[in-house]
Design a protein around this motif. Sequence first.
Motif, PDB file in Angstrom:
ATOM      1  N   GLU A 137      28.706  12.430  10.983  1.00 19.32           N
ATOM      2  CA  GLU A 137      27.553  13.296  10.627  1.00 19.32           C
ATOM      3  C   GLU A 137      26.261  12.900  11.100  1.00 19.32           C
ATOM      4  N   PRO A 138      25.465  13.705  11.396  1.00 12.58           N
ATOM      5  CA  PRO A 138      23.853  13.430  11.976  1.00 12.58           C
ATOM      6  C   PRO A 138      23.174  12.661  11.175  1.00 12.58           C
ATOM      7  N   THR A 139      23.633  12.460  10.030  1.00  9.86           N
ATOM      8  CA  THR A 139      23.070  11.340   8.853  1.00  9.86           C
ATOM      9  C   THR A 139      23.440   9.997   8.915  1.00  9.86           C
ATOM     10  N   ASP A 140      24.072   9.578   9.938  1.00  6.97           N
ATOM     11  CA  ASP A 140      24.493   8.279  10.208  1.00  6.97           C
ATOM     12  C   ASP A 140      23.540   7.491  10.814  1.00  6.97           C
ATOM     13  N   ASP A 141      22.447   7.244  10.099  1.00  6.77           N
ATOM     14  CA  ASP A 141      21.227   6.523  10.766  1.00  6.77           C
ATOM     15  C   ASP A 141      20.975   5.289  10.194  1.00  6.77           C
ATOM     16  N   VAL A 142      20.096   4.596  10.864  1.00  7.21           N
ATOM     17  CA  VAL A 142      19.820   3.043  10.532  1.00  7.21           C
ATOM     18  C   VAL A 142      19.290   3.081   9.017  1.00  7.21           C
ATOM     19  N   GLU A 143      18.582   3.967   8.576  1.00  3.38           N
ATOM     20  CA  GLU A 143      17.749   3.977   7.111  1.00  3.38           C
ATOM     21  C   GLU A 143      18.884   3.588   6.079  1.00  3.38           C
ATOM     22  N   LYS A 144      20.140   4.193   6.623  1.00  5.60           N
ATOM     23  CA  LYS A 144      21.142   3.990   5.354  1.00  5.60           C
ATOM     24  C   LYS A 144      22.133   2.655   5.461  1.00  5.60           C
ATOM     25  N   ILE A 145      21.727   1.785   6.593  1.00  4.54           N
ATOM     26  CA  ILE A 145      22.277   0.840   6.738  1.00  4.54           C
ATOM     27  C   ILE A 145      22.207  -0.307   5.550  1.00  4.54           C
ATOM     28  N   ASP A 146      23.021  -1.086   5.051  1.00  4.26           N
ATOM     29  CA  ASP A 146      22.916  -2.328   3.938  1.00  4.26           C
ATOM     30  C   ASP A 146      22.934  -3.270   4.877  1.00  4.26           C
ATOM     31  N   PHE A 147      21.710  -3.886   5.376  1.00  6.66           N
ATOM     32  CA  PHE A 147      21.929  -5.107   6.306  1.00  6.66           C
ATOM     33  C   PHE A 147      22.432  -6.135   5.621  1.00  6.66           C
ATOM     34  N   PRO A 148      21.885  -6.502   4.525  1.00  3.54           N
ATOM     35  CA  PRO A 148      22.659  -7.814   3.872  1.00  3.54           C
ATOM     36  C   PRO A 148      23.972  -7.854   3.905  1.00  3.54           C
ATOM     37  N   LEU A 149      24.715  -6.716   3.667  1.00  6.28           N
ATOM     38  CA  LEU A 149      25.909  -6.672   3.554  1.00  6.28           C
ATOM     39  C   LEU A 149      26.600  -6.768   5.155  1.00  6.28           C
ATOM     40  N   LEU A 150      25.976  -5.985   5.930  1.00  4.41           N
ATOM     41  CA  LEU A 150      26.370  -6.388   7.250  1.00  4.41           C
ATOM     42  C   LEU A 150      26.075  -7.581   7.904  1.00  4.41           C
ATOM     43  N   GLN A 151      25.106  -8.267   7.496  1.00  2.93           N
ATOM     44  CA  GLN A 151      24.931  -9.743   7.735  1.00  2.93           C
ATOM     45  C   GLN A 151      26.423 -10.576   7.190  1.00  2.93           C
ATOM     46  N   LYS A 152      26.605 -10.295   5.994  1.00  6.13           N
ATOM     47  CA  LYS A 152      27.692 -11.153   5.410  1.00  6.13           C
ATOM     48  C   LYS A 152      29.115 -10.904   6.256  1.00  6.13           C
ATOM     49  N   ARG A 153      29.291  -9.654   6.386  1.00  3.28           N
ATOM     50  CA  ARG A 153      30.637  -9.171   7.130  1.00  3.28           C
ATOM     51  C   ARG A 153      30.519  -9.837   8.476  1.00  3.28           C
ATOM     52  N   THR A 154      29.318  -9.999   9.209  1.00  2.00           N
ATOM     53  CA  THR A 154      29.300 -10.516  10.598  1.00  2.00           C
ATOM     54  C   THR A 154      29.460 -11.890  10.594  1.00  2.00           C
ATOM     55  N   GLN A 155      28.996 -12.468   9.550  1.00  2.00           N
ATOM     56  CA  GLN A 155      29.243 -13.918   9.341  1.00  2.00           C
ATOM     57  C   GLN A 155      30.594 -14.258   8.963  1.00  2.00           C
ATOM     58  N   LEU A 156      31.223 -13.534   8.356  1.00  4.12           N
ATOM     59  CA  LEU A 156      32.841 -13.709   8.205  1.00  4.12           C
ATOM     60  C   LEU A 156      33.650 -13.751   9.259  1.00  4.12           C
ATOM     61  N   ILE A 157      33.145 -12.681  10.276  1.00  4.40           N
ATOM     62  CA  ILE A 157      33.981 -12.559  11.588  1.00  4.40           C
ATOM     63  C   ILE A 157      33.508 -13.770  12.473  1.00  4.40           C
ATOM     64  N   PHE A 158      32.435 -14.068  12.427  1.00  2.41           N
ATOM     65  CA  PHE A 158      32.111 -15.379  13.179  1.00  2.41           C
ATOM     66  C   PHE A 158      32.826 -16.799  12.637  1.00  2.41           C
ATOM     67  N   ALA A 159      32.745 -16.891  11.361  1.00  2.00           N
ATOM     68  CA  ALA A 159      33.426 -18.018  10.873  1.00  2.00           C
ATOM     69  C   ALA A 159      35.058 -17.853  11.204  1.00  2.00           C
ATOM     70  N   THR A 160      35.694 -16.640  11.221  1.00  2.00           N
ATOM     71  CA  THR A 160      37.061 -16.378  11.614  1.00  2.00           C
ATOM     72  C   THR A 160      37.245 -16.769  13.044  1.00  2.00           C
ATOM     73  N   ALA A 161      36.333 -16.310  14.032  1.00  2.40           N
ATOM     74  CA  ALA A 161      36.478 -16.702  15.315  1.00  2.40           C
ATOM     75  C   ALA A 161      36.206 -18.108  15.805  1.00  2.40           C
ATOM     76  N   TRP A 162      35.192 -18.658  14.979  1.00  2.08           N
ATOM     77  CA  TRP A 162      35.099 -19.925  15.386  1.00  2.08           C
ATOM     78  C   TRP A 162      36.400 -20.956  14.924  1.00  2.08           C
ATOM     79  N   GLU A 163      37.178 -20.508  13.943  1.00  2.00           N
ATOM     80  CA  GLU A 163      38.392 -21.370  13.665  1.00  2.00           C
ATOM     81  C   GLU A 163      39.490 -20.812  14.961  1.00  2.00           C
ATOM     82  N   LEU A 164      39.526 -19.728  15.116  1.00  2.74           N
ATOM     83  CA  LEU A 164      40.482 -19.378  16.240  1.00  2.74           C
ATOM     84  C   LEU A 164      40.369 -19.896  17.474  1.00  2.74           C
TER      85      LEU A 164
END
Length: 345
Positions: free
Chosen positions: A306-333
């Motif tokens: 939808e045209p309402t998928d905008d930056v203003e609606k992003i949950d940045f603390p949650l985005l950060q946590k998920r990114t950290q998880l993926i980084f930690a997974t990649a680090w181990e791999l």
Amino acid sequence: MKKIFIPLLAISLLLSCVTTQVNNEVNKEKQNPKEIGFLSAFKEIKLEDLKQNLTVIASDEMEGRDTGSRGQKKAGEYMIRFYKNLGISFPKSLGSYYQKVPASYMQQKGGSNLPDSENILAFIEGSEKPEEIIVISAHYDHVGTQNNVVYNGADDDGSGTVAVMQIAKAFQTAKKAGNGPKRSILFLHVTGEEHGLFGSEYYSDHPVFPLGNTVADLNIDMIGRDDPENRGKNYVYVIGSEMLSSQLKTIIEEANIKINNLELNYKYDDPNDPEKLYYRSDHYNFAKHNIPVAFFFDGIHEDYHEPTDDVEKIDFPLLQKRTQLIFATAWELANRKERIVVDKK
């Protein structure tokens, strides 16, 4: 739209808590140099950096980033400048950050009237097993402009795009400090996902590195929001992590406990699920070649496509946590002694 305001104190407390938790893990390892290197790199997954990059990638200037469009090319140029500024280059055999995906290829796959487009590849060579490749992927296209309205695609997949960029920064920080990954990391931004997974299919048909040397693909497609079923929760959907390897799911779960202890939701982790999400993002073009994959996803929310998928609606603390998880997974791999096994079909 109302913008999300995140008090600086809250951000500071969040980072403090996460850093304390990771510090405790480092202490348990008796100051193992690799763990110290992990902590230093982990700190580069910064909320303010994710927000800064997403504000550009998902701006009206990028015109919705439709495949091969002027706006998508602008977004790609911004991403390449980011990698250049970090000192992260491209695969030598490719000769640039671009892997051209011809219009003729997409058209024969069903993408009628699409112009030529490009995958964007950045690369950090491993220090001990450079021939073994960990792929971290996300598509950077969206659906463009419709009826003079820009569909910015902040979550789909601006969130995945900036997560890959930030993970690259974390690995490059570790490399500069003498703690680079043992295996090589390919940061793969693919085009044409919205029209039919064309960019990732082109890469798997024309791999820059042998698919037999590709250890795993961690694919990131929409990790900046929550869906109605999980509103307000610290969670992420993980799809496909045990389809081909008995080890990948365990690695993700152990990384999660070490970092933020998100709720790992396996609702869609089934090829027979009615939504068929295992087949609907770019990881599938690795999985079909027997390469272990994990797809990180936030669910289908009310602003999807939808045209309402905008930056203003992003949950940045949650985005950060998920990114950290993926980084930690990649680090181990990237740093474990043996590459993960492929022991399932």
